[in-house]
Write an enzyme that holds these catalytic residues in place. Sequence first.
Site, mmCIF file in Angstrom:
data_model
loop_
_atom_site.group_PDB
_atom_site.id
_atom_site.type_symbol
_atom_site.label_atom_id
_atom_site.label_comp_id
_atom_site.label_asym_id
_atom_site.label_seq_id
_atom_site.Cartn_x
_atom_site.Cartn_y
_atom_site.Cartn_z
ATOM 1 C CE LYS A 1 -3.826 7.751 10.668
ATOM 2 N NZ LYS A 1 -4.155 8.586 9.521
ATOM 3 C CG ASP B 1 -2.152 4.181 8.519
ATOM 4 O OD1 ASP B 1 -1.085 4.463 7.937
ATOM 5 O OD2 ASP B 1 -3.214 4.806 8.361
HETATM 6 O O1 C5P Z 1 -2.279 -0.381 3.395
HETATM 7 P P1 C5P Z 1 -3.712 -0.046 3.354
HETATM 8 O O2 C5P Z 1 -4.582 -1.252 3.126
HETATM 9 O O3 C5P Z 1 -4.171 0.772 4.509
HETATM 10 O O4 C5P Z 1 -3.913 0.891 2.071
HETATM 11 C C1 C5P Z 1 -5.137 1.111 1.437
HETATM 12 C C2 C5P Z 1 -4.868 1.540 0.007
HETATM 13 O O5 C5P Z 1 -4.249 2.826 -0.002
HETATM 14 C C3 C5P Z 1 -3.909 0.628 -0.738
HETATM 15 O O6 C5P Z 1 -4.598 -0.388 -1.402
HETATM 16 C C4 C5P Z 1 -3.252 1.567 -1.718
HETATM 17 O O7 C5P Z 1 -4.070 1.711 -2.860
HETATM 18 C C5 C5P Z 1 -3.243 2.886 -1.008
HETATM 19 N N1 C5P Z 1 -1.933 3.194 -0.377
HETATM 20 C C6 C5P Z 1 -0.885 3.630 -1.160
HETATM 21 N N2 C5P Z 1 0.311 3.918 -0.564
HETATM 22 C C7 C5P Z 1 0.475 3.822 0.774
HETATM 23 C C8 C5P Z 1 -0.593 3.384 1.593
HETATM 24 C C9 C5P Z 1 -1.795 3.078 0.992
HETATM 25 O O8 C5P Z 1 -1.012 3.736 -2.381
HETATM 26 N N3 C5P Z 1 1.638 4.132 1.317
#
Ligand code: C5P
Length: 298
Positions: A18, A145
């Site tokens: 994406k 995501d």
């Molecule tokens: O959700 P995911 O594991 O992909 O996110 C990785 C990191 O990115 C999270 O641990 C967080 O620190 C940050 N993040 C965030 N806000 C979001 C998505 C991700 O702070 N909406």
Amino acid sequence: MEQFRQTETGLYVLAPAKINLSLLVAGKRLDGYHELETIMAKVDYYDELLVEWGTKPGIELICNGPYWAPDGQDNLVWKACRLLLEKADKNPPIKVTLNKNIPAGTGLGSGSSDAAAALMALNRFANLGISNTDIHSIAAILGSDVNFFLEGPLAFCSGRGEKINPLNVVFPFQAILIIPDISTSTKKVYENYTHNPDIYGQLSAKINAFLDQNKVDFAAKMCANMLEQSCFQLYPELADIKKRVEESVRRSVCLSGSGSTLYCLIDGNDKIQIRDRCRDTVKRDTNCLCKLVSSNGW
Ligand code: C5P
């Protein structure tokens, strides 16, 4: 091209990349995550997975190149399979082979897409009968995501990114992906981010006005990514690549997600010219992989 294909031994599935056509941060939440408003679009650049019955108990994950992906339990694909089988209360031996064609840590969402593809494919292949709602709940546990890749191909996503509002707009596009040999840390980019409510307010009003008129192309042309400043502070080489490519192709170059991929949307009129110039520039001046992609149909 279809996403799923039955093979002699299993179910083959494509996991698309994406790009974020816009990414606004509305603020920081009490749980540490950031509240987002982002337009995401799938493109026709794919990882490939094959789900088969295993020969030994448990979930076996084999990762093949050209790019690296963590093996076994450290991979989101393994975790996706585990959570799905737990939900189904079944434990058949499963073998998943992942061909990693999209480099990880490049803002193209490939790890999340692999996980979403694994959820959908294993549910079908092993006839688990898990509902769409439950698959979405598992996806939200796996990462912010992952839910988008269960839907799409074009959506406005909010919350952590897991609330999906598909955009029923025809927006076919081509883009040149400029993929540096740099893997960014999403966590670090968010940690380094400084929120500016005024900028958010202005960008959000403009983008929402365009979306109200179904003008996704206008919203995309803004190249709004509120993580860009933080990302470029941590990885100054990316700012440098963006500047050089922008000067050369005289088009806006946008950052996807928390980086490292930069992309340039192509107008129908000048696509060959821009594409060639960009490719030449990237070859001459940067160490990046340059890939021409189109919007994905599903
Ligand atoms: O959700 P995911 O594991 O992909 O996110 C990785 C990191 O990115 C999270 O641990 C967080 O620190 C940050 N993040 C965030 N806000 C979001 C998505 C991700 O702070 N909406």
